[in-house]
Design a protein around this motif. Sequence first.
Motif, PDB file in Angstrom:
ATOM      1  N   LEU A 144      29.910  55.690  44.540  1.00  0.00           N
ATOM      2  CA  LEU A 144      30.758  54.991  43.522  1.00  0.00           C
ATOM      3  C   LEU A 144      31.210  53.307  44.206  1.00  0.00           C
ATOM      4  N   ASP A 145      30.457  53.138  45.221  1.00  0.00           N
ATOM      5  CA  ASP A 145      30.443  51.950  45.898  1.00  0.00           C
ATOM      6  C   ASP A 145      31.602  51.528  46.448  1.00  0.00           C
ATOM      7  N   ILE A 146      32.455  52.633  47.022  1.00  0.00           N
ATOM      8  CA  ILE A 146      33.791  52.485  47.645  1.00  0.00           C
ATOM      9  C   ILE A 146      33.233  52.227  49.219  1.00  0.00           C
ATOM     10  N   SER A 147      33.799  50.846  49.639  1.00  0.00           N
ATOM     11  CA  SER A 147      33.329  50.682  50.803  1.00  0.00           C
ATOM     12  C   SER A 147      34.082  51.416  52.049  1.00  0.00           C
ATOM     13  N   ASP A 148      33.474  51.759  53.268  1.00  0.00           N
ATOM     14  CA  ASP A 148      34.015  52.220  54.429  1.00  0.00           C
ATOM     15  C   ASP A 148      35.526  51.822  54.638  1.00  0.00           C
TER      16      ASP A 148
END
Length: 153
Positions: free
Chosen positions: A96-100
């Motif tokens: 989902l392209d949620i950054s770390d």
Amino acid sequence: VENVVKAATSKEKQARKERLTNKEYFATKVAELLSVLLEYCGEEGMTVHSNSSHLGPKQARSVEEVFEQAADLEINRDTFDLVKQDERGRRILDELDISDEDTNRLFETLDCDASGTIDVEELCNGIAKLRGDTCRSDIIGINFLVQDARAEL
């Protein structure tokens, strides 16, 4: 060599842009995340497929069925942390392209009403807003909100 690297980078950026704007992809990934959450909340877990004719080890169900089952779900911090530690949960958040950096404090970010739980609406709205890179308009918008809050004090 440089042209090959540039072409690969351009192709990767285009694929990411398409992924970020694809509503069906987003709905499917959120349904997968909800399915994992339902398992940790004691609901019967099932595999989610966008094409429900494909059966996995568990009974497959449509995206709509997952959202319907999870409609009244209230997720507490402990359950959410378990899902973030689960390999499937981490993979879905990455897809989902949620950054770390965002993943580390994701529960606090999603719990916009500070109730100590997040519901499906908070989950969907929050993840939709966190996807992708931060842009200048995001920062400017937050600056305006802070200015409005200060003016009200």
